[in-house]
Write a protein that holds these residues in place. Structure first.
Motif, PDB file in Angstrom:
ATOM      1  N   UNK A 117       0.819  -1.219   0.000  1.00 13.89           N
ATOM      2  CA  UNK A 117       0.000   0.000   0.000  1.00 13.89           C
ATOM      3  C   UNK A 117       0.849   1.264   0.000  1.00 13.89           C
ATOM      4  N   UNK A 118       2.128   1.117   0.343  1.00 12.40           N
ATOM      5  CA  UNK A 118       2.996   2.282   0.436  1.00 12.40           C
ATOM      6  C   UNK A 118       4.119   2.294  -0.603  1.00 12.40           C
TER       7      UNK A 118
ATOM      8  N   UNK B 153       8.171  -3.001   9.638  1.00 11.41           N
ATOM      9  CA  UNK B 153       6.714  -2.969   9.773  1.00 11.41           C
ATOM     10  C   UNK B 153       6.278  -3.862  10.933  1.00 11.41           C
ATOM     11  N   UNK B 154       6.913  -5.000  11.080  1.00 13.84           N
ATOM     12  CA  UNK B 154       6.611  -5.866  12.230  1.00 13.84           C
ATOM     13  C   UNK B 154       6.842  -5.105  13.535  1.00 13.84           C
TER      14      UNK B 154
ATOM     15  N   UNK C 228       4.675   4.412   5.764  1.00 15.95           N
ATOM     16  CA  UNK C 228       4.071   3.406   6.642  1.00 15.95           C
ATOM     17  C   UNK C 228       3.824   3.997   8.034  1.00 15.95           C
ATOM     18  N   UNK C 229       4.814   4.692   8.550  1.00 20.67           N
ATOM     19  CA  UNK C 229       4.689   5.323   9.877  1.00 20.67           C
ATOM     20  C   UNK C 229       3.499   6.274   9.901  1.00 20.67           C
ATOM     21  N   UNK C 230       3.370   7.109   8.874  1.00 21.66           N
ATOM     22  CA  UNK C 230       2.245   8.047   8.810  1.00 21.66           C
ATOM     23  C   UNK C 230       0.914   7.305   8.715  1.00 21.66           C
ATOM     24  N   UNK C 231       0.888   6.222   7.940  1.00 21.91           N
ATOM     25  CA  UNK C 231      -0.336   5.439   7.784  1.00 21.91           C
ATOM     26  C   UNK C 231      -0.754   4.787   9.104  1.00 21.91           C
TER      27      UNK C 231
END
Length: 130
Positions: free
Chosen positions: A61-62, A83-84, A125-128
């Motif tokens: 998604x990113x 991500x984990x 990813x962090x923002x999401x």
């Protein structure tokens, strides 16, 4: 074992699992090279394997103009580890530490573009996830 070392060993184990479908326990044993088992390393490897479908969905998604299959194996597995740690790890690590560690490991194990690529994807990813 220091956390950075555990992450590097986890990357090596996940690389082996990704490339040759090795069992997680065998991959961990191989990267430890006779050293004592490390709980953080084990948690990362088994956590990534357990949540891989959802982790890969978050990564996909990113990504812009890339598919997860086209990513370099090092970059793909480094993103999976980060991500984990951001989403699933029982022991919460500050987001900026996760990103900094992933970028530094990318500099060591990836190509010259890996650290920038990993930084860009993980920032999204962090923002999401926030």
């Amino acid at each position: 074992m220091k956390r950075r070392t555990a992450r590097e060993k986890a990357l090596q184990a996940l690389f082996q699992i990704d490339v040759s479908s090795t069992e997680p326990s065998s991959a961990i044993e191989h990267v430890l090279e006779g050293a004592a088992t490390d709980e953080y390393l084990t948690n990362i490897v088994y956590g990534v394997v357990k949540h891989q479908t959802e982790i890969d969905g978050i990564i996909k998604a990113n990504l812009e103009k890339w598919s997860i299959d086209r990513l370099a194996t090092v970059d793909r597995n480094l993103l999976r580890i980060a991500v984990y740690e951001l989403k699933f790890a029982d022991e919460k690590v500050p987001e900026n530490v996760v990103l900094d560690e992933a970028i530094e490991i990318a500099k060591r194990f990836g190509d010259e573009q890996s650290s920038k690529f990993v930084n860009g994807v993980l920032s999204k990813v962090k923002d999401q996830l926030s």
